[in-house]
Structures are given as C-alpha cells and as structure tokens.
Design an enzyme around this catalytic site. Structure first.
Site, short mmCIF file in Angstrom:
data_model
loop_
_atom_site.label_atom_id
_atom_site.label_comp_id
_atom_site.label_asym_id
_atom_site.label_seq_id
_atom_site.Cartn_x
_atom_site.Cartn_y
_atom_site.Cartn_z
N PRO A 50 4.93 8.75 6.43
CA PRO A 50 6.24 8.11 6.43
C PRO A 50 6.29 6.78 5.67
O PRO A 50 5.36 5.97 5.75
CB PRO A 50 6.52 7.87 7.92
CG PRO A 50 5.20 7.97 8.60
CD PRO A 50 4.39 8.93 7.78
N ASN A 51 7.39 6.61 4.97
CA ASN A 51 7.75 5.39 4.23
C ASN A 51 6.99 5.22 2.92
O ASN A 51 7.30 4.32 2.14
CB ASN A 51 7.60 4.13 5.10
CG ASN A 51 8.56 4.15 6.27
OD1 ASN A 51 9.75 4.36 6.08
ND2 ASN A 51 8.05 3.99 7.48
N ARG A 110 9.34 -1.99 -2.35
CA ARG A 110 9.30 -3.09 -1.37
C ARG A 110 7.86 -3.42 -1.03
O ARG A 110 6.96 -2.62 -1.27
CB ARG A 110 10.01 -2.66 -0.08
CG ARG A 110 11.43 -2.33 -0.38
CD ARG A 110 12.32 -2.32 0.81
NE ARG A 110 13.53 -1.63 0.35
CZ ARG A 110 13.97 -0.49 0.82
NH1 ARG A 110 13.37 0.08 1.82
NH2 ARG A 110 15.03 0.08 0.31
N TYR A 152 1.42 -3.43 -0.62
CA TYR A 152 1.14 -2.04 -1.00
C TYR A 152 1.08 -1.81 -2.51
O TYR A 152 0.89 -0.69 -2.95
CB TYR A 152 2.19 -1.12 -0.38
CG TYR A 152 2.17 -1.11 1.13
CD1 TYR A 152 1.01 -0.75 1.83
CD2 TYR A 152 3.28 -1.49 1.88
CE1 TYR A 152 0.98 -0.77 3.21
CE2 TYR A 152 3.25 -1.50 3.27
CZ TYR A 152 2.10 -1.13 3.92
OH TYR A 152 2.06 -1.15 5.30
N ASN A 168 -2.96 10.12 3.58
CA ASN A 168 -2.54 8.81 4.09
C ASN A 168 -1.45 9.11 5.11
O ASN A 168 -0.29 9.32 4.74
CB ASN A 168 -2.03 7.90 2.98
CG ASN A 168 -1.69 6.51 3.50
OD1 ASN A 168 -1.67 6.28 4.71
ND2 ASN A 168 -1.43 5.58 2.59
N ALA A 185 1.97 5.35 9.25
CA ALA A 185 2.07 4.89 10.66
C ALA A 185 1.62 5.97 11.65
O ALA A 185 1.15 5.65 12.75
CB ALA A 185 3.49 4.46 10.96
N GLU A 202 -9.32 10.45 5.26
CA GLU A 202 -8.22 9.54 5.62
C GLU A 202 -8.22 8.36 4.66
O GLU A 202 -9.27 7.74 4.47
CB GLU A 202 -8.46 9.06 7.06
CG GLU A 202 -7.55 7.94 7.50
CD GLU A 202 -7.92 7.42 8.90
OE1 GLU A 202 -8.83 7.97 9.55
OE2 GLU A 202 -7.28 6.43 9.31
N HIS A 224 -6.09 4.69 3.22
CA HIS A 224 -5.06 3.68 3.42
C HIS A 224 -5.08 2.72 2.25
O HIS A 224 -6.16 2.31 1.79
CB HIS A 224 -5.30 2.90 4.71
CG HIS A 224 -5.25 3.78 5.91
ND1 HIS A 224 -4.08 4.27 6.41
CD2 HIS A 224 -6.24 4.30 6.68
CE1 HIS A 224 -4.34 5.05 7.44
NE2 HIS A 224 -5.65 5.09 7.62
N ARG A 228 -5.34 -6.13 9.74
CA ARG A 228 -3.92 -6.24 10.09
C ARG A 228 -3.74 -6.27 11.61
O ARG A 228 -4.69 -6.54 12.34
CB ARG A 228 -3.16 -5.09 9.41
CG ARG A 228 -3.31 -5.13 7.89
CD ARG A 228 -2.49 -4.08 7.20
NE ARG A 228 -1.08 -4.25 7.44
CZ ARG A 228 -0.14 -3.37 7.10
NH1 ARG A 228 -0.50 -2.24 6.47
NH2 ARG A 228 1.12 -3.59 7.36
O1 CA2 Z 1 -2.23 0.89 4.26
C1 CA2 Z 1 -1.76 2.03 4.36
O2 CA2 Z 1 -1.85 2.88 3.47
C2 CA2 Z 1 -0.98 2.40 5.62
O3 CA2 Z 1 -1.27 3.75 5.92
C3 CA2 Z 1 0.48 2.21 5.25
C4 CA2 Z 1 1.42 2.45 6.42
C5 CA2 Z 1 0.98 1.65 7.64
O4 CA2 Z 1 1.81 1.98 8.75
C6 CA2 Z 1 -0.47 1.89 8.00
O5 CA2 Z 1 -0.80 1.07 9.09
C7 CA2 Z 1 -1.37 1.56 6.83
C8 CA2 Z 1 2.85 2.04 6.04
C9 CA2 Z 1 3.39 2.72 4.84
C10 CA2 Z 1 4.67 2.07 4.48
O6 CA2 Z 1 4.83 2.09 3.07
C11 CA2 Z 1 5.72 1.23 2.53
C12 CA2 Z 1 5.69 1.15 1.16
C13 CA2 Z 1 6.55 0.30 0.53
C14 CA2 Z 1 7.46 -0.46 1.24
C15 CA2 Z 1 7.47 -0.37 2.61
C16 CA2 Z 1 6.62 0.50 3.25
#
Ligand code: CA2
Length: 160
Positions: free
Chosen positions: A10-11, A18, A23, A74, A77, A98, A100, A107
């Site tokens: 997700p996201n 953003r 990221y 990946n 969340a 896995e 990230h 974090r």
């Molecule tokens: O660091 C990672 O790859 C995570 O899997 C990213 C997740 C986070 O919940 C994990 O704890 C670590 C969040 C992905 C959200 O991606 C976004 C990308 C651009 C803007 C906002 C969110």
C-alpha cells in the site's frame, strides 16, 4: 526462464510524488524499470504488481505456485500488521525476500516488527531502490544454490 514476482504494498504507488526525503524521487514505474533492467541482465523475467489492498496481495501470492520461482516483496505497512500475508507466504512455499526502501529499524518502534521476516529467506532494508535490486540478487543466488540436481541417467559405473 525464471519468473520472479515483484510485489509492492500500500501507498507505494505514490513513490516519487511525496516524502522524497524518506522514499526517494523515483516513481514506481522507474523502480520497476530498474528491477526489469537488472532482471534482463541476469536472464530472468520479473512481473511487478502493486496494490493498496491486502486481499489482492494475498491473492497474487496464492496464485504464484507454478507461475513464479520466487517473490520479492515490499509489503509496506502490511509488513507490520498482516498475518494474512504471512500465512499466504507460508502456504505457497516459494522463496521470498522482504525489502524496504527505508531502514525500518531506524524508525518508529511499531515498524521494528515484521510479521513476515521469519517466513522469508532474507530481508533488505534501508538502501532505497537498491533494496529491491539487492533483494532480487539475493533470491536469484538462493535459487541457484537450491536448484534441484537433474537425475543422472546411464552414468553409473559398474564396478562389478
Ligand atoms: O521503507 C519501506 O519500504 C516501507 O515498507 C514503506 C512503507 C512503510 O509503512 C514501511 O514501514 C516501510 C510505506 C510506503 C509508503 O510509500 C509512500 C511513498 C511515497 C509517499 C508516501 C508514501
């Protein structure tokens, strides 16, 4: 040719638009392109899939046997919450890595727990887009080391 499923949770469709300081600036399409380039150089094929839905990710994992040799995921969340994704990975028995983008251990403490870390062959965290590339290299190396040895026929030496 080996087929590798690349799952984005997700996201991650928002990549590049953003939170670039966390990221990076690459979009998901650019990330997928980099993964595909590496895959091509290694003689394997990758199929990327992103979803914001836990169920859709579970369904892709369930459909993987017979189609894919390995998974690079990946789970975003869902990494920290999803027993459903964990159970699906366990059920299919396909080597998974896995990955990230960020270092989840630097974090918030709720990100320090992964519900899938102990059912995958390894974890790569904190290298940005490189985490996917390192994850792919890791799983390919695993596949090479665990390739079933073809049965040898007619090569038995009869010592009498
Ligand atoms: O660091 C990672 O790859 C995570 O899997 C990213 C997740 C986070 O919940 C994990 O704890 C670590 C969040 C992905 C959200 O991606 C976004 C990308 C651009 C803007 C906002 C969110």
């Amino acid at each position: 040719m080996k087929q590798i499923l690349i799952l984005h949770g997700p996201n991650l469709n928002l990549l590049g638009s953003r939170e670039p300081e966390r990221y990076g600036t690459a979009t998901l399409d650019e990330v997928n392109r980099q993964i595909a380039e590496l895959a091509q150089s290694k003689g394997v094929e990758v199929v990327p899939f992103q979803s914001n839905s836990e169920g859709a990710l579970v369904e892709r994992i369930q459909a993987a046997p017979g189609r894919y040799d390995a998974i690079v995921m990946n789970a975003a969340a869902y990494t920290h919450t999803s027993i459903a994704i964990r159970d699906a990975l366990l059920a299919v028995n396909i080597p998974a890595v896995e990955v990230h983008l960020s270092n989840i251990y630097q974090r918030e403490t709720f990100r320090h727990t992964s519900r899938i870390a102990d059912v995958v062959i390894g974890q790569v965290s904190g290298f940005g887009v490189q985490s996917y590339l390192l994850g792919l290299l890791g799983v390919l190396s695993h596949l090479e080391r665990h390739e079933p040895v073809p049965e040898t026929r007619g090569s038995r030496i009869n010592t009498g």
